[in-house]
Motif scaffolding. Structure first.
Motif, PDB file in Angstrom:
ATOM      1  N   ILE A 130     -24.582  42.397 -27.341  1.00  0.00           N
ATOM      2  CA  ILE A 130     -23.762  41.291 -27.861  1.00  0.00           C
ATOM      3  C   ILE A 130     -22.352  41.408 -27.307  1.00  0.00           C
ATOM      4  N   GLU A 131     -21.840  42.635 -27.277  1.00  0.00           N
ATOM      5  CA  GLU A 131     -20.495  42.884 -26.766  1.00  0.00           C
ATOM      6  C   GLU A 131     -20.398  42.549 -25.279  1.00  0.00           C
ATOM      7  N   TYR A 132     -21.388  42.987 -24.494  1.00  0.00           N
ATOM      8  CA  TYR A 132     -21.384  42.664 -23.056  1.00  0.00           C
ATOM      9  C   TYR A 132     -21.455  41.149 -22.843  1.00  0.00           C
ATOM     10  N   TRP A 133     -22.223  40.470 -23.675  1.00  0.00           N
ATOM     11  CA  TRP A 133     -22.410  39.025 -23.528  1.00  0.00           C
ATOM     12  C   TRP A 133     -21.113  38.271 -23.810  1.00  0.00           C
ATOM     13  N   LEU A 134     -20.383  38.686 -24.844  1.00  0.00           N
ATOM     14  CA  LEU A 134     -19.181  37.958 -25.247  1.00  0.00           C
ATOM     15  C   LEU A 134     -17.911  38.442 -24.546  1.00  0.00           C
ATOM     16  N   GLU A 135     -17.831  39.736 -24.263  1.00  0.00           N
ATOM     17  CA  GLU A 135     -16.576  40.291 -23.747  1.00  0.00           C
ATOM     18  C   GLU A 135     -16.667  40.801 -22.319  1.00  0.00           C
ATOM     19  N   GLY A 136     -17.883  40.838 -21.750  1.00  0.00           N
ATOM     20  CA  GLY A 136     -18.025  41.310 -20.389  1.00  0.00           C
ATOM     21  C   GLY A 136     -18.254  42.810 -20.325  1.00  0.00           C
ATOM     22  N   ASP A 137     -18.264  43.342 -19.097  1.00  0.00           N
ATOM     23  CA  ASP A 137     -18.500  44.756 -18.884  1.00  0.00           C
ATOM     24  C   ASP A 137     -17.250  45.562 -19.255  1.00  0.00           C
ATOM     25  N   ALA A 138     -17.300  46.868 -19.037  1.00  0.00           N
ATOM     26  CA  ALA A 138     -16.232  47.775 -19.482  1.00  0.00           C
ATOM     27  C   ALA A 138     -14.835  47.348 -19.041  1.00  0.00           C
TER      28      ALA A 138
END
Length: 469
Positions: A130-138
């Protein structure tokens, strides 16, 4: 390069990666993994997630596949009901599972943590995605966290935490269903809230705990709280399979430069293995670091780099410490064989207990404060209380008979038969009557059989008090 020649460089650390020198939390931004092992992990994780959420609704013989009702002291495992009277079986099953975990860990290291543990599956395959989907990679996540509050940051953070709460609520309801059952859970959902204040409070507490774990505490569950992770240092040895860095092949490390005649090891010090690690460690600092959950993200990252520079895969791979140092293959040690023998013995005993286990359990006790009574026709009677537990999902009409001595008779007080409800308990009071000639001791053992439909379903024994001979 021999094992004794390997020296950690200046980046070697002797402190936890998520705490800085001042004792403050270091927030980790692991890079999104990719590779063959990660694809396998996703398939396995989604299968376990489907099973986990469907579990409370699945039935075997109209019973849940798994129900751990601690308040009612009733446990249903694979459609079989276990009550406190089955405590020894549950204790032996727990001991067998513990030995299995020990054997598995001694052989395969902490593979359970990285591939099967619900904490890892939810964190890596649900919340982080969910985090990668909304905020992108590191890199994008770091930039977003450091940016000033604006509309872009506000809607992404708000949406993320709203989804985190929704998923936590779903997990909390599923967790509660495994404790109280789906029927009770549906009552909490559909009935008036005032009728189920305790259940609603449990939902709120569980939701808050899961949200706090997956939104904030995260990898610290594995590195600080989890008792299994702490046991790793005791259970592992140098022959256990772990995620290991092949330092004889990789050292000395050196950056890769164009048109370079390379004399260093295969490790080009790209730090990709560190960037994907969900617990922030550098696997090159040693194979048995307690924070390592054997998730294999570093293996995929390293294999991707090796493919780009035309080097063979496996610089980081599953291997034992002795295997890396000596260049040998995995072998079963005497310790593993001995533990496997103990596990096999426990499995045989547990299987025997499960096969011989009765579907009905009865407890018969003499009524406190009551002495024996003499009748006009030369017999002796004792008054008893009986409690019968039904471990199945169908009712039984119960009749009682004295099996030994053969001349004995039973008469229930206020009823002729006991009706044993499905998954329930029936209690009653009865007189046991024996002729004086059948008594050979003042405190004599008698056997009582419980019959249903003319068939003996279980038996129990108790003491019969009689006059001095």
């Amino acid at each position: 390069m021999s094992a004794t020649q390997f020296k950690p460089d200046d980046s070697y650390r002797d402190s936890i990666a998520t705490i800085d020198a001042a004792g403050e939390r270091v927030w980790l931004y692991p890079k999104k993994p990719s590779g063959r092992l990660y694809r396998y992990r996703k398939l396995l994780s989604y299968g376990f997630l489907a099973l986990l959420f469907a579990g409370p609704w699945l039935r075997i013989h109209d019973l849940p596949v798994l129900l751990l009702n601690l308040p009612a002291r009733k446990f249903i495992i694979f459609g079989q009901i276990f009550w406190p009277q089955d405590f020894f079986i549950l204790l032996l099953a727990s001991l067998t599972f513990l030995v299995f975990i020990i054997v598995f860990t001694v052989v395969y290291g902490r593979a359970f943590c990285g591939w099967v543990c619900p904490q890892t599956i939810f964190l890596e395959m649900v919340f982080r995605r969910i985090e990668y989907w909304l905020e992108g990679d590191a890199p994008q996540q770091k930039a977003l966290d450091r940016s000033e509050l604006n509309w872009n940051k506000l809607w992404r953070k708000t949406t993320k935490h709203a989804l985190f709460l929704a998923v936590s609520f779903l997990i909390a309801n599923t967790f509660l269903a495994y404790i109280i059952g789906t029927e009770e859970l549906l009552k909490i959902v559909t009935d008036s809230p005032a009728e189920h204040l305790g259940g609603l409070a449990s939902m709120v507490v569980f939701t808050g705990v899961f949200y706090a774990v997956f939104a904030r505490f995260r990898e610290q569950v594995c590195t600080i709280v989890c008792p299994y992770g702490r046991l790793q240092g005791v259970l592992l040895d140098k022959d256990s399979l772990v995620v290991a860095y092949d330092y004889p092949r990789g050292e000395p490390r050196e950056k890769l430069r164009k048109n370079q005649l390379r004399t260093a090891g295969d490790c080009i010090d790209c730090h990709q293995c560190v960037q994907v690690c969900p617990t922030g460690i550098d696997i090159r600092n040693g194979a048995t670091q307690l924070e390592c959950t054997n998730c294999t993200a570093c293996i995929d990252a390293c294999n991707n780099i090796m493919a780009l520079i035309n080097k063979p895969e496996g610089l980081i791979r599953h291997a034992s410490v002795n295997g890396i140092a000596n260049g040998t293959t995995f072998r079963l040690t005497g310790r593993v064989k001995a533990l496997s023998g103990v596990l096999a013995f426990l499995l045989v005993v547990l299987t025997g207990l499960l096969v011989s286990r009765s579907n009905v359990a009865a407890t018969v006790l003499r009524t406190p404060g009551q002495l024996f009574q003499k009748t006009n026709h030369g017999t002796i009677t004792n008054l008893y209380n009986i409690s019968v537990i039904n471990k199945t999902n169908r009712p039984y009409p119960i009749t009682l008979r004295i099996l030994e001595p053969a001349q004995g008779q039973i008469s229930l007080v206020s009823t002729s038969t006991l009706t044993l409800p499905a998954q329930g308990i029936a209690e009653g009071v009865f007189f046991a009557e024996l002729p004086r000639t059948a008594l050979h001791h003042t405190n004599q053992k008698i056997r009582i059989g419980l019959f249903s439909g003319g068939k003996l379903i279980t038996e129990t024994s108790t003491k019969f008090l009689g006059p001095v001979q």
